[in-house]
Write a protein that holds these residues in place. Structure first.
Motif, PDB file in Angstrom:
ATOM      1  N   ALA A  16       8.913  -0.407  17.924  1.00 21.54           N
ATOM      2  CA  ALA A  16       9.764  -0.112  19.082  1.00 21.54           C
ATOM      3  C   ALA A  16      11.211   0.097  18.651  1.00 21.54           C
ATOM      4  N   THR A  17      11.653  -0.656  17.657  1.00 17.49           N
ATOM      5  CA  THR A  17      13.032  -0.528  17.184  1.00 17.49           C
ATOM      6  C   THR A  17      13.275   0.826  16.533  1.00 17.49           C
ATOM      7  N   GLY A  18      12.282   1.328  15.827  1.00 13.73           N
ATOM      8  CA  GLY A  18      12.452   2.575  15.089  1.00 13.73           C
ATOM      9  C   GLY A  18      12.158   3.835  15.872  1.00 13.73           C
ATOM     10  N   GLY A  19      11.619   3.714  17.043  1.00 14.79           N
ATOM     11  CA  GLY A  19      11.345   4.900  17.843  1.00 14.79           C
ATOM     12  C   GLY A  19       9.982   5.517  17.545  1.00 14.79           C
ATOM     13  N   ASP A  20       9.739   6.639  18.178  1.00 12.16           N
ATOM     14  CA  ASP A  20       8.436   7.305  18.073  1.00 12.16           C
ATOM     15  C   ASP A  20       8.152   7.844  16.678  1.00 12.16           C
ATOM     16  N   VAL A  21       9.175   8.126  15.915  1.00  7.47           N
ATOM     17  CA  VAL A  21       8.969   8.704  14.586  1.00  7.47           C
ATOM     18  C   VAL A  21       8.263   7.714  13.670  1.00  7.47           C
ATOM     19  N   LEU A  22       8.456   6.421  13.909  1.00  3.80           N
ATOM     20  CA  LEU A  22       7.765   5.423  13.088  1.00  3.80           C
ATOM     21  C   LEU A  22       6.253   5.527  13.230  1.00  3.80           C
ATOM     22  N   LEU A  23       5.789   5.983  14.368  1.00  2.00           N
ATOM     23  CA  LEU A  23       4.356   6.189  14.549  1.00  2.00           C
ATOM     24  C   LEU A  23       3.852   7.259  13.578  1.00  2.00           C
ATOM     25  N   PHE A  24       4.622   8.329  13.400  1.00  2.00           N
ATOM     26  CA  PHE A  24       4.240   9.373  12.448  1.00  2.00           C
ATOM     27  C   PHE A  24       4.255   8.846  11.015  1.00  2.00           C
ATOM     28  N   VAL A  25       5.239   8.016  10.698  1.00  3.24           N
ATOM     29  CA  VAL A  25       5.278   7.400   9.367  1.00  3.24           C
ATOM     30  C   VAL A  25       4.047   6.521   9.172  1.00  3.24           C
ATOM     31  N   ALA A  26       3.702   5.741  10.184  1.00  2.00           N
ATOM     32  CA  ALA A  26       2.546   4.845  10.094  1.00  2.00           C
ATOM     33  C   ALA A  26       1.244   5.629   9.933  1.00  2.00           C
ATOM     34  N   VAL A  27       1.088   6.694  10.681  1.00  2.00           N
ATOM     35  CA  VAL A  27      -0.126   7.515  10.570  1.00  2.00           C
ATOM     36  C   VAL A  27      -0.210   8.161   9.190  1.00  2.00           C
ATOM     37  N   THR A  28       0.909   8.671   8.706  1.00  2.00           N
ATOM     38  CA  THR A  28       0.943   9.285   7.377  1.00  2.00           C
ATOM     39  C   THR A  28       0.623   8.252   6.310  1.00  2.00           C
ATOM     40  N   LEU A  29       1.214   7.069   6.431  1.00  2.00           N
ATOM     41  CA  LEU A  29       0.957   5.998   5.476  1.00  2.00           C
ATOM     42  C   LEU A  29      -0.507   5.578   5.501  1.00  2.00           C
ATOM     43  N   PHE A  30      -1.064   5.441   6.696  1.00  2.00           N
ATOM     44  CA  PHE A  30      -2.479   5.068   6.818  1.00  2.00           C
ATOM     45  C   PHE A  30      -3.375   6.113   6.178  1.00  2.00           C
ATOM     46  N   LEU A  31      -3.116   7.375   6.439  1.00  2.00           N
ATOM     47  CA  LEU A  31      -3.915   8.451   5.867  1.00  2.00           C
ATOM     48  C   LEU A  31      -3.789   8.474   4.345  1.00  2.00           C
ATOM     49  N   MET A  32      -2.552   8.335   3.848  1.00  2.00           N
ATOM     50  CA  MET A  32      -2.314   8.342   2.407  1.00  2.00           C
ATOM     51  C   MET A  32      -3.071   7.201   1.731  1.00  2.00           C
ATOM     52  N   TRP A  33      -2.969   6.003   2.275  1.00  2.00           N
ATOM     53  CA  TRP A  33      -3.639   4.855   1.676  1.00  2.00           C
ATOM     54  C   TRP A  33      -5.153   4.940   1.822  1.00  2.00           C
ATOM     55  N   SER A  34      -5.632   5.495   2.911  1.00  2.00           N
ATOM     56  CA  SER A  34      -7.084   5.677   3.064  1.00  2.00           C
ATOM     57  C   SER A  34      -7.614   6.605   1.976  1.00  2.00           C
ATOM     58  N   LEU A  35      -6.906   7.694   1.740  1.00  2.00           N
ATOM     59  CA  LEU A  35      -7.336   8.634   0.703  1.00  2.00           C
ATOM     60  C   LEU A  35      -7.230   8.015  -0.681  1.00  2.00           C
ATOM     61  N   MET A  36      -6.175   7.247  -0.936  1.00  2.00           N
ATOM     62  CA  MET A  36      -6.049   6.612  -2.254  1.00  2.00           C
ATOM     63  C   MET A  36      -7.135   5.567  -2.465  1.00  2.00           C
ATOM     64  N   LEU A  37      -7.428   4.774  -1.451  1.00  2.00           N
ATOM     65  CA  LEU A  37      -8.501   3.784  -1.577  1.00  2.00           C
ATOM     66  C   LEU A  37      -9.848   4.461  -1.785  1.00  2.00           C
ATOM     67  N   GLU A  38     -10.054   5.581  -1.125  1.00  2.00           N
ATOM     68  CA  GLU A  38     -11.295   6.327  -1.330  1.00  2.00           C
ATOM     69  C   GLU A  38     -11.408   6.809  -2.765  1.00  2.00           C
ATOM     70  N   ARG A  39     -10.298   7.288  -3.336  1.00  2.00           N
ATOM     71  CA  ARG A  39     -10.293   7.744  -4.732  1.00  2.00           C
ATOM     72  C   ARG A  39     -10.533   6.588  -5.698  1.00  2.00           C
ATOM     73  N   TYR A  40      -9.929   5.421  -5.413  1.00  2.00           N
ATOM     74  CA  TYR A  40     -10.174   4.243  -6.252  1.00  2.00           C
ATOM     75  C   TYR A  40     -11.645   3.838  -6.187  1.00  2.00           C
ATOM     76  N   MET A  41     -12.227   3.873  -4.988  1.00  2.00           N
ATOM     77  CA  MET A  41     -13.652   3.531  -4.845  1.00  2.00           C
ATOM     78  C   MET A  41     -14.524   4.537  -5.583  1.00  2.00           C
ATOM     79  N   TYR A  42     -14.174   5.810  -5.478  1.00  2.00           N
ATOM     80  CA  TYR A  42     -14.937   6.820  -6.208  1.00  2.00           C
ATOM     81  C   TYR A  42     -14.866   6.557  -7.699  1.00  2.00           C
ATOM     82  N   LEU A  43     -13.684   6.254  -8.187  1.00  2.00           N
ATOM     83  CA  LEU A  43     -13.474   6.020  -9.610  1.00  2.00           C
ATOM     84  C   LEU A  43     -14.245   4.798 -10.100  1.00  2.00           C
ATOM     85  N   ARG A  44     -14.300   3.756  -9.298  1.00  2.00           N
ATOM     86  CA  ARG A  44     -14.929   2.500  -9.720  1.00  2.00           C
ATOM     87  C   ARG A  44     -16.429   2.427  -9.433  1.00  2.00           C
ATOM     88  N   VAL A  45     -16.880   3.068  -8.366  1.00  2.00           N
ATOM     89  CA  VAL A  45     -18.274   2.905  -7.939  1.00  2.00           C
ATOM     90  C   VAL A  45     -19.117   4.152  -8.210  1.00  2.00           C
TER      91      VAL A  45
END
Length: 174
Positions: A16-45
């Motif tokens: 709420a303090t950061g405004g609506d743009v923080l939602l876009f940062v959060a979505v981008t961060l979530f997507l980025m980390w989801s893809l990185m975790l998927e790549r780590y899982m692919y690499l390990r499993v």
């Protein structure tokens, strides 16, 4: 349970303090980390199984020295490398976009400050502080997201390169 509720309230207040743009940062961060975790899982499993399959197929071949056999080897290595590096461009793009989204938050926050100044004058410091907070929070969040992404995506790229080289070394050519 109370800890999780307190954590959720802290996150909600921050958003709420950061405004609506923080939602876009959060979505981008979530997507980025989801893809990185998927790549780590692919690499390990998944990739170790794929690697064993390719090595077994290469060892089962009678001909490993001819020109044709070497092209098959290169094709298998290329296909494995393509699977290894899948989505890395998207990850790197998301890392690069995070600071830009943060800067968008800076611009929208400053517009909010200027609107307050235009309607209320410069005497209302509380409203101006809210706009400045809206300007700085997304920038900080975008930079933190980008820094975490830079570090882990570089580490991931290095591990993917090592996995590829290990596969290449496991398929001897004569």
């Amino acid at each position: 349970m109370y800890y999780l509720m307190g954590l959720w309230e802290s996150i909600r207040d921050f958003m709420a303090t950061g405004g609506d743009v923080l939602l876009f940062v959060a979505v981008t961060l979530f997507l980025m980390w989801s893809l990185m975790l998927e790549r780590y899982m692919y690499l390990r499993v998944v990739f170790p199984k794929e690697r064993k399959r390719i090595i077994a197929a290469w060892d089962a071949r009678e001909d490993t020295t001819s020109w044709y056999a070497q092209r098959i080897r290169e094709a298998w290595i290329s296909q494995a490398n393509e699977k290894l590096t899948a989505r890395m461009t998207i990850i790197k793009t998301l890392v690069a976009i995070c600071p830009m989204i943060g800067l968008l938050g800076t611009v929208t926050g400053m517009i909010s400050v200027f609107e307050v100044m235009a309607t209320m004058g410069t005497s209302n410091a509380r409203l101006m502080a809210g706009g400045i907070s809206m300007a700085t929070m997304p920038t900080m969040a975008g930079m933190v997201a980008a820094l975490s992404g830079v570090f882990f995506s570089a580490r991931l790229a290095g591990q993917l390169k090592i996995a590829r080289e290990t596969l290449v070394d496991s398929l001897p050519h004569h």
